[in-house]
Design an enzyme around this catalytic site. Structure first.
Site, PDB file in Angstrom:
ATOM      1  N   LYS A  52      65.800  59.322 -59.676  1.00 16.28           N
ATOM      2  CA  LYS A  52      67.242  59.306 -59.961  1.00 16.28           C
ATOM      3  C   LYS A  52      67.516  58.706 -61.331  1.00 16.28           C
ATOM      4  O   LYS A  52      67.250  57.536 -61.573  1.00 16.28           O
ATOM      5  CB  LYS A  52      67.997  58.465 -58.925  1.00 16.28           C
ATOM      6  CG  LYS A  52      69.511  58.642 -59.089  1.00 16.28           C
ATOM      7  CD  LYS A  52      70.309  57.592 -58.372  1.00 16.28           C
ATOM      8  CE  LYS A  52      70.664  56.412 -59.225  1.00 16.28           C
ATOM      9  NZ  LYS A  52      71.561  56.720 -60.365  1.00 16.28           N
ATOM     10  N   GLU A  89      71.567  37.728 -70.165  1.00 16.55           N
ATOM     11  CA  GLU A  89      71.295  38.972 -70.907  1.00 16.55           C
ATOM     12  C   GLU A  89      72.619  39.655 -71.269  1.00 16.55           C
ATOM     13  O   GLU A  89      73.464  39.892 -70.403  1.00 16.55           O
ATOM     14  CB  GLU A  89      70.449  39.901 -70.029  1.00 16.55           C
ATOM     15  CG  GLU A  89      70.025  41.155 -70.765  1.00 16.55           C
ATOM     16  CD  GLU A  89      69.142  42.062 -69.910  1.00 16.55           C
ATOM     17  OE1 GLU A  89      69.454  42.258 -68.717  1.00 16.55           O
ATOM     18  OE2 GLU A  89      68.149  42.582 -70.444  1.00 16.55           O
TER      19      GLU A  89
HETATM   20  P1  ADP Z   1      72.780  48.472 -65.519  1.00 20.51           P
HETATM   21  O1  ADP Z   1      73.416  47.203 -65.073  1.00 20.51           O
HETATM   22  O2  ADP Z   1      71.957  48.329 -66.720  1.00 20.51           O
HETATM   23  O3  ADP Z   1      73.703  49.662 -65.488  1.00 20.51           O
HETATM   24  P2  ADP Z   1      71.737  48.992 -62.962  1.00 20.51           P
HETATM   25  O4  ADP Z   1      70.678  48.128 -62.409  1.00 20.51           O
HETATM   26  O5  ADP Z   1      73.114  48.867 -62.416  1.00 20.51           O
HETATM   27  O6  ADP Z   1      71.660  48.785 -64.492  1.00 20.51           O
HETATM   28  O7  ADP Z   1      71.311  50.512 -62.858  1.00 20.51           O
HETATM   29  C1  ADP Z   1      70.008  50.984 -63.017  1.00 20.51           C
HETATM   30  C2  ADP Z   1      69.788  52.125 -62.055  1.00 20.51           C
HETATM   31  O8  ADP Z   1      69.907  51.625 -60.728  1.00 20.51           O
HETATM   32  C3  ADP Z   1      70.823  53.243 -62.160  1.00 20.51           C
HETATM   33  O9  ADP Z   1      70.166  54.482 -61.964  1.00 20.51           O
HETATM   34  C4  ADP Z   1      71.780  52.929 -61.032  1.00 20.51           C
HETATM   35  O10 ADP Z   1      72.483  54.045 -60.554  1.00 20.51           O
HETATM   36  C5  ADP Z   1      70.819  52.406 -59.988  1.00 20.51           C
HETATM   37  N1  ADP Z   1      71.436  51.541 -58.964  1.00 20.51           N
HETATM   38  C6  ADP Z   1      72.564  50.800 -59.052  1.00 20.51           C
HETATM   39  N2  ADP Z   1      72.778  50.123 -57.898  1.00 20.51           N
HETATM   40  C7  ADP Z   1      71.738  50.426 -57.057  1.00 20.51           C
HETATM   41  C8  ADP Z   1      71.358  50.028 -55.741  1.00 20.51           C
HETATM   42  N3  ADP Z   1      72.082  49.168 -55.032  1.00 20.51           N
HETATM   43  N4  ADP Z   1      70.218  50.517 -55.222  1.00 20.51           N
HETATM   44  C9  ADP Z   1      69.444  51.367 -55.935  1.00 20.51           C
HETATM   45  N5  ADP Z   1      69.745  51.801 -57.173  1.00 20.51           N
HETATM   46  C10 ADP Z   1      70.879  51.333 -57.746  1.00 20.51           C
END
Ligand code: ADP
Length: 499
Positions: A193, A398
């Site tokens: 994804k 960060e």
């Molecule tokens: P950022 O804060 O840099 O946007 P995230 O950690 O929110 O990074 O996002 C990184 C990836 O994790 C994206 O592909 C996002 O859609 C996905 N993501 C966000 N929340 C979840 C979750 N609870 N479980 C799995 N994947 C997630």
């Protein structure tokens, strides 16, 4: 926010715009999910838009995968694993991977432009760093596919199964390659994804994978938001999770898989120290600082976001740095002259502004480069803060943007103590003329990667990953491959140096 430039003072900015052409780019209006070797409409019946952060225009509509869509993708991956991929001769797997790498190379320009459009990163970087490095990951891991016995001698090695891979928006294609290539080499199948703001190059990669004739279901690309990622993490038939993203989501994932027996590698946030000793070659060091924090708009988990300068050279370094910051061009990511492109999303820009405000309220002294920001799109001037305390929020947390904090130090012990004093431990840099100082500092820094007299150097053969809240597991090199194999209990992974 940023002061307006006075062009007469900065004649060097009268550059001729050199925008990369977008005429050869083939983007669909609407992207479905790539599952089981086919483009399929989402069962959710929903799509979301992905925009160009440089002008806020919509680039395409992208399918939103819900739990049922993820289930479909995992089933396709499982079938491909059981029936085809895990049984295939490793040398055959390698041939598919070489084919993917070569097709990526043929379409490199298209990948680079789409990456810059979707992510906001400058075209020079997409073209010269992200895309070639992504291709090289496929070449590199293709080479390992039929040499697993050599990689893990005296052990029985088998693939893990179905890998659920969730990637962030800062290096969308490169992260997809980091994840997919070692998984395929070891015989796993994949459900990947991409991040919601940058799905397009992963979808382009799906086209390449399709054209390379990879058996159906070996790689499945599902687009969506955090809940799509969570559906992958929680799916009972996913054997391994590989995640790169924020520390917060990494913690959620770690809790979600606790007790399930799923394997995981988590590559999370950072607050990396870039250390300038008083005997360092200062001009090179200043370039290293600029690269460390302003590369990719500071959207880099290993960004050198905390600068430590030894007292004797601090004034000189800060003066040179400000001068260099003033020469950086912030603007159109597709312009080949641009140094700093667009911030990836409105949300991220808001986050960066919030931290800049916190820095000011904490009493730090701010300097922003004297540049003009485009009137539309998401942009942030390169920013530095001096007069910061070790406990300052902007030193500890960060920011993931072009914002640098500067602290001075007297002794090596002091800087090591300060550099290690954050919840993170991803990377660090040290600049000095003396090999003994390099050795002394690098062995004491708690960071997964330490660069000496350089910064932000990557190679498919070298492992990357963190300590503490920066995550665990390594990607790249043999260590990255070992994260995708089951081994018997004897012996240890050969180190990269021994190979
Ligand atoms: P950022 O804060 O840099 O946007 P995230 O950690 O929110 O990074 O996002 C990184 C990836 O994790 C994206 O592909 C996002 O859609 C996905 N993501 C966000 N929340 C979840 C979750 N609870 N479980 C799995 N994947 C997630």
């Amino acid at each position: 926010m940023a002061k307006k430039k006075n062009t007469s003072e900065f004649p060097k900015w009268n550059y001729a715009p050199a925008p990369e052409s977008t005429s050869h780019i083939q983007l669909k209006d609407r992207y479905d999910l790539y599952i089981g070797g086919k483009w399929v409409k989402p069962l959710s019946k929903k799509y979301f838009k992905t925009i160009n952060p440089a002008n806020e225009k919509t680039l395409a509509q992208v399918a939103y995968a819900n739990e049922k869509d993820v289930d479909k993708a995992v089933k396709a991956a499982r079938k491909a694993y059981d029936e085809v991929w895990s049984k295939m001769e490793p040398s055959e797997r390698a041939k598919y991977m070489y084919r993917i790498a070569r097709l990526m190379q043929e379409r490199a320009r298209e990948f680079a432009v789409i990456e810059s459009l979707d992510a906001g990163k400058v075209i020079r970087e997409s073209r010269d760093v992200d895309v070639p490095l992504a291709c090289n990951h496929f070449f590199y891991y293709a080479g390992w596919a039929d040499k697993l016995e050599y990689a893990f001698p005296n052990r029985k090695v088998s693939p893990i199964g179905v890998a659920g891979q969730i990637i962030p928006w800062n290096f969308p294609l490169l992260m997809a390659a980091w994840k997919i290539a070692p998984a395929l080499a070891a015989g796993n199948t994949v459900v990947l994804k991409p991040a919601e703001t940058t799905p397009l190059t992963a979808l382009k990669l799906a086209e390449v994978i399709h054209d390379a004739g990879l058996p159906d279901g070996v790689v499945n690309i599902v687009t969506g938001y955090g809940d799509t990622g969570a559906a992958i993490v929680n799916h009972p038939d996913v054997d391994k999770i590989a995640f790169t993203g924020s520390t917060n989501v990494g913690k959620i994932i770690q809790k979600a898989i606790a007790g399930t027996g799923k394997k995981a590698t988590l590559e999370l946030g950072g607050k990396s120290a870039n250390i300038i000793m008083d005997d360092a070659p200062l001009d090179e060091a200043v370039e290293g600082i600029v690269n460390g924090i302003f590369f990719n708009q500071g959207h880099v988990c290993c960004a050198g976001s905390r600068l430590f300068v030894q007292e004797g050279v601090a004034d000189k370094v800060i003066e040179k740095l400000k001068h260099r910051m003033d020469s950086l061009i912030v603007g159109d990511p597709l312009d080949k002259n641009t140094d700093i492109g667009a911030i990836n999303s409105r949300e991220q820009l808001g986050m960066i502004h919030k931290y800049i405000e916190i820095g000011r309220k904490e009493g730090a002294t701010m300097y922003q480069s004297n540049c003009e920001l485009p009137s539309s799109g998401y942009y942030c001037a390169p920013t530095l803060f001096t007069n910061v305390a070790q406990s300052s929020i902007i030193v500890q947390e960060e920011i993931f943007g072009p914002v640098l904090t500067i602290q001075t130090f007297r002794t090596t012990d002091e800087v090591i103590q300060k550099a290690n004093n954050t919840p993170y431990g991803l990377a660090a840099g040290v600049w000095t003329d003396k090999g003994s100082r390099i050795f002394n500092v690098t062995t004491k820094l708690r960071a997964g990667v330490v660069w000496a007299n350089t910064y932000n150097q990557f190679d498919p053969a070298s492992p990357f990953g963190g300590y503490k809240e920066s995550g665990f597991g390594r990607e790249g090199g043999l260590h990255g491959l070992s994260a995708y194999v089951k081994q018997n209990e004897y012996g240890t992974v050969r180190s990269v140096e021994n190979v």
